[in-house]
Write a protein that holds these residues in place. Structure first.
Motif, PDB file in Angstrom:
ATOM      1  N   ALA A  34       0.861  -1.190   0.000  1.00 42.59           N
ATOM      2  CA  ALA A  34       0.000   0.000   0.000  1.00 42.59           C
ATOM      3  C   ALA A  34       0.895   1.237   0.000  1.00 42.59           C
ATOM      4  O   ALA A  34       1.936   1.256   0.650  1.00 42.59           O
ATOM      5  CB  ALA A  34      -0.901  -0.001   1.227  1.00 42.59           C
ATOM      6  N   PRO A  35       0.513   2.260  -0.734  1.00 46.70           N
ATOM      7  CA  PRO A  35       1.337   3.473  -0.756  1.00 46.70           C
ATOM      8  C   PRO A  35       1.344   4.155   0.604  1.00 46.70           C
ATOM      9  O   PRO A  35       0.472   3.913   1.443  1.00 46.70           O
ATOM     10  CB  PRO A  35       0.665   4.352  -1.810  1.00 46.70           C
ATOM     11  CG  PRO A  35      -0.688   3.811  -1.985  1.00 46.70           C
ATOM     12  CD  PRO A  35      -0.662   2.383  -1.587  1.00 46.70           C
ATOM     13  N   GLN A  36       2.333   4.999   0.799  1.00 48.79           N
ATOM     14  CA  GLN A  36       2.433   5.793   2.015  1.00 48.79           C
ATOM     15  C   GLN A  36       2.458   7.260   1.623  1.00 48.79           C
ATOM     16  O   GLN A  36       2.937   7.624   0.549  1.00 48.79           O
ATOM     17  CB  GLN A  36       3.701   5.440   2.787  1.00 48.79           C
ATOM     18  CG  GLN A  36       3.695   4.024   3.303  1.00 48.79           C
ATOM     19  CD  GLN A  36       4.968   3.708   4.069  1.00 48.79           C
ATOM     20  OE1 GLN A  36       6.051   4.166   3.719  1.00 48.79           O
ATOM     21  NE2 GLN A  36       4.833   2.928   5.114  1.00 48.79           N
ATOM     22  N   VAL A  37       1.943   8.105   2.503  1.00 44.90           N
ATOM     23  CA  VAL A  37       1.881   9.538   2.249  1.00 44.90           C
ATOM     24  C   VAL A  37       3.058  10.219   2.945  1.00 44.90           C
ATOM     25  O   VAL A  37       3.310   9.981   4.126  1.00 44.90           O
ATOM     26  CB  VAL A  37       0.560  10.135   2.777  1.00 44.90           C
ATOM     27  CG1 VAL A  37       0.502  11.632   2.530  1.00 44.90           C
ATOM     28  CG2 VAL A  37      -0.628   9.451   2.142  1.00 44.90           C
ATOM     29  N   ASP A  38       3.761  11.048   2.207  1.00 47.07           N
ATOM     30  CA  ASP A  38       4.804  11.893   2.777  1.00 47.07           C
ATOM     31  C   ASP A  38       4.153  13.232   3.115  1.00 47.07           C
ATOM     32  O   ASP A  38       3.910  14.043   2.227  1.00 47.07           O
ATOM     33  CB  ASP A  38       5.937  12.083   1.768  1.00 47.07           C
ATOM     34  CG  ASP A  38       7.055  12.961   2.282  1.00 47.07           C
ATOM     35  OD1 ASP A  38       6.875  13.634   3.326  1.00 47.07           O
ATOM     36  OD2 ASP A  38       8.117  12.996   1.634  1.00 47.07           O
ATOM     37  N   PRO A  39       3.822  13.461   4.387  1.00 49.82           N
ATOM     38  CA  PRO A  39       3.086  14.672   4.749  1.00 49.82           C
ATOM     39  C   PRO A  39       3.853  15.967   4.468  1.00 49.82           C
ATOM     40  O   PRO A  39       3.245  17.027   4.303  1.00 49.82           O
ATOM     41  CB  PRO A  39       2.806  14.512   6.243  1.00 49.82           C
ATOM     42  CG  PRO A  39       3.685  13.428   6.709  1.00 49.82           C
ATOM     43  CD  PRO A  39       4.093  12.609   5.525  1.00 49.82           C
ATOM     44  N   SER A  40       5.161  15.889   4.368  1.00 58.15           N
ATOM     45  CA  SER A  40       5.932  17.105   4.080  1.00 58.15           C
ATOM     46  C   SER A  40       5.762  17.545   2.620  1.00 58.15           C
ATOM     47  O   SER A  40       6.033  18.687   2.285  1.00 58.15           O
ATOM     48  CB  SER A  40       7.413  16.891   4.395  1.00 58.15           C
ATOM     49  OG  SER A  40       8.005  15.975   3.486  1.00 58.15           O
ATOM     50  N   ARG A  41       5.315  16.636   1.755  1.00 64.41           N
ATOM     51  CA  ARG A  41       5.103  16.962   0.339  1.00 64.41           C
ATOM     52  C   ARG A  41       3.629  17.119  -0.027  1.00 64.41           C
ATOM     53  O   ARG A  41       3.299  17.736  -1.026  1.00 64.41           O
ATOM     54  CB  ARG A  41       5.703  15.873  -0.543  1.00 64.41           C
ATOM     55  CG  ARG A  41       7.195  15.787  -0.423  1.00 64.41           C
ATOM     56  CD  ARG A  41       7.731  14.693  -1.299  1.00 64.41           C
ATOM     57  NE  ARG A  41       8.920  15.222  -1.938  1.00 64.41           N
ATOM     58  CZ  ARG A  41       9.394  14.824  -3.077  1.00 64.41           C
ATOM     59  NH1 ARG A  41       8.805  13.865  -3.746  1.00 64.41           N
ATOM     60  NH2 ARG A  41      10.477  15.358  -3.564  1.00 64.41           N
ATOM     61  N   CYS A  42       2.745  16.527   0.767  1.00 65.17           N
ATOM     62  CA  CYS A  42       1.315  16.522   0.452  1.00 65.17           C
ATOM     63  C   CYS A  42       0.698  17.905   0.696  1.00 65.17           C
ATOM     64  O   CYS A  42       0.854  18.484   1.764  1.00 65.17           O
ATOM     65  CB  CYS A  42       0.601  15.479   1.306  1.00 65.17           C
ATOM     66  SG  CYS A  42      -1.165  15.352   0.973  1.00 65.17           S
TER      67      CYS A  42
END
Length: 60
Positions: A34-42
């Motif tokens: 499953a993909p993961q979210v990079d909150p610093s880029r989102c």
């Protein structure tokens, strides 16, 4: 809007098309996991949420 990934909703048997749709490269997928979210880029644009047909990527 913060984004989260719900792994049990993701079939994890393919390259996630939402990863390619993210304009900021905030979704990262290793193999077929499953993909993961990079909150610093989102930026919270929600494009990945709309593009995921399994409902695995959701607003947090």
């Amino acid at each position: 809007m913060a984004i989260k990934v719900v792994p049990h909703r993701c079939p994890q048997n393919h390259q996630c098309p939402a990863v390619r749709m993210c304009p900021r490269g905030a979704l990262v997928q290793r193999g077929y996991r499953a993909p993961q979210v990079d909150p610093s880029r989102c930026t919270g644009c929600g494009l990945c949420v709309r593009f995921c047909g399994f409902g695995a990527i959701q607003p947090a």
